[in-house]
Design a protein around this motif. Structure first.
Motif, PDB file in Angstrom:
ATOM      1  N   HIS A 145      31.458 -52.433  26.630  1.00 19.43           N
ATOM      2  CA  HIS A 145      31.780 -51.273  25.805  1.00 19.43           C
ATOM      3  C   HIS A 145      31.600 -49.995  26.614  1.00 19.43           C
ATOM      4  N   VAL A 146      32.483 -49.039  26.374  1.00 20.55           N
ATOM      5  CA  VAL A 146      32.451 -47.755  27.059  1.00 20.55           C
ATOM      6  C   VAL A 146      32.475 -46.661  26.001  1.00 20.55           C
ATOM      7  N   PHE A 147      31.700 -45.598  26.233  1.00 16.51           N
ATOM      8  CA  PHE A 147      31.713 -44.453  25.326  1.00 16.51           C
ATOM      9  C   PHE A 147      32.683 -43.411  25.865  1.00 16.51           C
ATOM     10  N   TYR A 148      33.578 -42.945  24.975  1.00 11.33           N
ATOM     11  CA  TYR A 148      34.547 -41.915  25.332  1.00 11.33           C
ATOM     12  C   TYR A 148      34.266 -40.670  24.509  1.00 11.33           C
ATOM     13  N   PRO A 149      34.463 -39.479  25.089  1.00 11.03           N
ATOM     14  CA  PRO A 149      34.297 -38.260  24.307  1.00 11.03           C
ATOM     15  C   PRO A 149      35.337 -38.212  23.185  1.00 11.03           C
ATOM     16  N   CYS A 150      34.905 -37.678  22.058  1.00  7.77           N
ATOM     17  CA  CYS A 150      35.806 -37.540  20.908  1.00  7.77           C
ATOM     18  C   CYS A 150      35.644 -36.126  20.364  1.00  7.77           C
ATOM     19  N   ILE A 151      36.770 -35.496  20.113  1.00 11.60           N
ATOM     20  CA  ILE A 151      36.777 -34.149  19.539  1.00 11.60           C
ATOM     21  C   ILE A 151      37.380 -34.270  18.147  1.00 11.60           C
ATOM     22  N   GLU A 152      36.650 -33.817  17.154  1.00  9.61           N
ATOM     23  CA  GLU A 152      37.085 -33.948  15.764  1.00  9.61           C
ATOM     24  C   GLU A 152      37.436 -32.576  15.207  1.00  9.61           C
ATOM     25  N   PHE A 153      38.533 -32.522  14.462  1.00  7.86           N
ATOM     26  CA  PHE A 153      38.876 -31.295  13.741  1.00  7.86           C
ATOM     27  C   PHE A 153      39.626 -31.666  12.472  1.00  7.86           C
ATOM     28  N   GLY A 154      39.693 -30.720  11.546  1.00  7.57           N
ATOM     29  CA  GLY A 154      40.378 -30.943  10.280  1.00  7.57           C
ATOM     30  C   GLY A 154      41.747 -30.296  10.289  1.00  7.57           C
ATOM     31  N   ALA A 155      42.694 -30.949   9.614  1.00  5.81           N
ATOM     32  CA  ALA A 155      44.049 -30.410   9.486  1.00  5.81           C
ATOM     33  C   ALA A 155      44.637 -30.895   8.164  1.00  5.81           C
ATOM     34  N   GLU A 156      44.917 -29.967   7.269  1.00  2.15           N
ATOM     35  CA  GLU A 156      45.535 -30.281   5.976  1.00  2.15           C
ATOM     36  C   GLU A 156      44.770 -31.370   5.215  1.00  2.15           C
ATOM     37  N   GLY A 157      43.448 -31.246   5.207  1.00  5.91           N
ATOM     38  CA  GLY A 157      42.619 -32.189   4.467  1.00  5.91           C
ATOM     39  C   GLY A 157      42.415 -33.523   5.153  1.00  5.91           C
ATOM     40  N   VAL A 158      42.814 -33.618   6.415  1.00  5.57           N
ATOM     41  CA  VAL A 158      42.692 -34.869   7.168  1.00  5.57           C
ATOM     42  C   VAL A 158      41.754 -34.650   8.355  1.00  5.57           C
ATOM     43  N   ASP A 159      40.844 -35.593   8.576  1.00  4.80           N
ATOM     44  CA  ASP A 159      39.989 -35.560   9.759  1.00  4.80           C
ATOM     45  C   ASP A 159      40.764 -36.165  10.921  1.00  4.80           C
ATOM     46  N   VAL A 160      40.955 -35.390  11.975  1.00  2.34           N
ATOM     47  CA  VAL A 160      41.674 -35.848  13.160  1.00  2.34           C
ATOM     48  C   VAL A 160      40.647 -36.117  14.251  1.00  2.34           C
ATOM     49  N   ASP A 161      40.560 -37.369  14.688  1.00  6.30           N
ATOM     50  CA  ASP A 161      39.671 -37.756  15.782  1.00  6.30           C
ATOM     51  C   ASP A 161      40.505 -37.871  17.047  1.00  6.30           C
ATOM     52  N   VAL A 162      40.156 -37.086  18.051  1.00  4.90           N
ATOM     53  CA  VAL A 162      40.893 -37.056  19.314  1.00  4.90           C
ATOM     54  C   VAL A 162      39.990 -37.657  20.397  1.00  4.90           C
ATOM     55  N   VAL A 163      40.282 -38.883  20.796  1.00  6.07           N
ATOM     56  CA  VAL A 163      39.496 -39.564  21.821  1.00  6.07           C
ATOM     57  C   VAL A 163      40.095 -39.210  23.179  1.00  6.07           C
ATOM     58  N   VAL A 164      39.252 -38.706  24.076  1.00  3.25           N
ATOM     59  CA  VAL A 164      39.725 -38.216  25.370  1.00  3.25           C
ATOM     60  C   VAL A 164      39.511 -39.280  26.453  1.00  3.25           C
ATOM     61  N   PHE A 165      40.615 -39.700  27.056  1.00  7.65           N
ATOM     62  CA  PHE A 165      40.609 -40.665  28.157  1.00  7.65           C
ATOM     63  C   PHE A 165      40.936 -39.943  29.452  1.00  7.65           C
ATOM     64  N   PRO A 166      40.568 -40.536  30.595  1.00  9.02           N
ATOM     65  CA  PRO A 166      41.032 -39.974  31.868  1.00  9.02           C
ATOM     66  C   PRO A 166      42.568 -40.003  31.909  1.00  9.02           C
ATOM     67  N   VAL A 167      43.147 -39.174  32.753  1.00 10.95           N
ATOM     68  CA  VAL A 167      44.609 -39.075  32.824  1.00 10.95           C
ATOM     69  C   VAL A 167      45.256 -40.437  33.078  1.00 10.95           C
ATOM     70  N   ASP A 168      44.675 -41.244  33.961  1.00  9.92           N
ATOM     71  CA  ASP A 168      45.285 -42.552  34.249  1.00  9.92           C
ATOM     72  C   ASP A 168      45.033 -43.588  33.147  1.00  9.92           C
ATOM     73  N   GLY A 169      44.238 -43.222  32.133  1.00  4.61           N
ATOM     74  CA  GLY A 169      43.980 -44.127  31.001  1.00  4.61           C
ATOM     75  C   GLY A 169      45.197 -44.367  30.128  1.00  4.61           C
ATOM     76  N   ILE A 170      46.240 -43.582  30.345  1.00  7.33           N
ATOM     77  CA  ILE A 170      47.457 -43.753  29.544  1.00  7.33           C
ATOM     78  C   ILE A 170      48.123 -45.093  29.846  1.00  7.33           C
ATOM     79  N   ARG A 171      47.896 -45.611  31.067  1.00  5.23           N
ATOM     80  CA  ARG A 171      48.545 -46.865  31.462  1.00  5.23           C
ATOM     81  C   ARG A 171      47.805 -48.106  30.982  1.00  5.23           C
ATOM     82  N   GLN A 172      46.525 -47.962  30.640  1.00  7.43           N
ATOM     83  CA  GLN A 172      45.734 -49.128  30.265  1.00  7.43           C
ATOM     84  C   GLN A 172      44.980 -48.883  28.962  1.00  7.43           C
ATOM     85  N   PRO A 173      45.606 -49.202  27.815  1.00  9.78           N
ATOM     86  CA  PRO A 173      44.896 -49.027  26.540  1.00  9.78           C
ATOM     87  C   PRO A 173      43.676 -49.944  26.465  1.00  9.78           C
ATOM     88  N   PRO A 174      42.643 -49.507  25.770  1.00 12.28           N
ATOM     89  CA  PRO A 174      41.482 -50.388  25.593  1.00 12.28           C
ATOM     90  C   PRO A 174      41.876 -51.592  24.742  1.00 12.28           C
TER      91      PRO A 174
END
Length: 197
Positions: A145-174
């Motif tokens: 297991h790996v811990f990734y930073p997550c930035i949370e904000f609200g938009a139109e009554g919805v909690d948006v969780d934004v998990v931040v991966f390194p740039v090259d993480g786009i090629r390899q989903p967990p």
């Protein structure tokens, strides 16, 4: 496996699906344990796999889907599109229940973004006047297991969780917590097409 064991396993899967959809529990392991306890099978080791739970979730949602749940899913996907457009410099990808079409009573969605650092995303949001909160998400990886930073904000009554991966993480989903295969991710164009369909 006996017929009785199979039936108990199926009953646990169905109850876990109800717990996920009706009570908003997102952790499949917790839903399985709760279901087994409620059915008086708390000591069983014959729990359904996560893929069986997800199949039961999809079947239950299909059976009980109504206009309210369809509208809720549409709203969540609309908010996802708006958030993804705003976060476009970070190649956002929608993941999780909202992508899968599961409405679990929780007004939240998860995006994966890709940046050199979480601060890059934080400064970007601050520049746009978005109030945010820092957290982290534990995800499976090839090394456990790996811990990734997550930035949370609200938009139109919805909690948006934004998990931040390194740039090259786009090629390899967990790995997906459901079946261990690479997690399904959808880019902006795919989510926009979901809304058109």
């Amino acid at each position: 496996m006996s017929t009785n064991d199979l039936r108990v396993r199926q009953m646990i899967a169905e109850e876990a699906a109800r717990i996920i959809l009706d009570e908003g529990v997102v952790d499949y392991r917790l839903a399985k344990r709760k279901a087994a306890d409620r059915l008086g099978a708390g000591q069983t080791r014959n729990l359904p796999r996560n893929a069986e739970i997800e199949e039961a979730v999809m079947e239950r949602q299909r059976l009980f889907e109504d206009d309210a749940s369809r509208l809720q899913l549409r709203h969540l996907r609309q908010v996802a599109v708006k958030a993804m457009r705003m976060l476009e410099p970070f190649n956002p990808r929608l993941v999780g229940p909202v992508l899968a079409g599961i409405v679990n009573g929780r007004d939240e969605l998860t995006l994966h973004v890709f940046a050199d650092s979480p601060e890059e995303v934080i400064f970007f949001l601050q520049d746009r006047g978005v109030t945010w909160r820092a957290d982290e998400r534990r995800l499976r990886s090839g090394q456990g297991h790996v811990f990734y930073p997550c930035i949370e904000f609200g938009a139109e009554g919805v909690d948006v969780d934004v998990v931040v991966f390194p740039v090259d993480g786009i090629r390899q989903p967990p790995p997906s917590p459901v079946d261990g295969r690479p997690m399904k991710r959808a880019g902006l164009k795919v989510v926009e097409q979901m809304l058109e369909g």
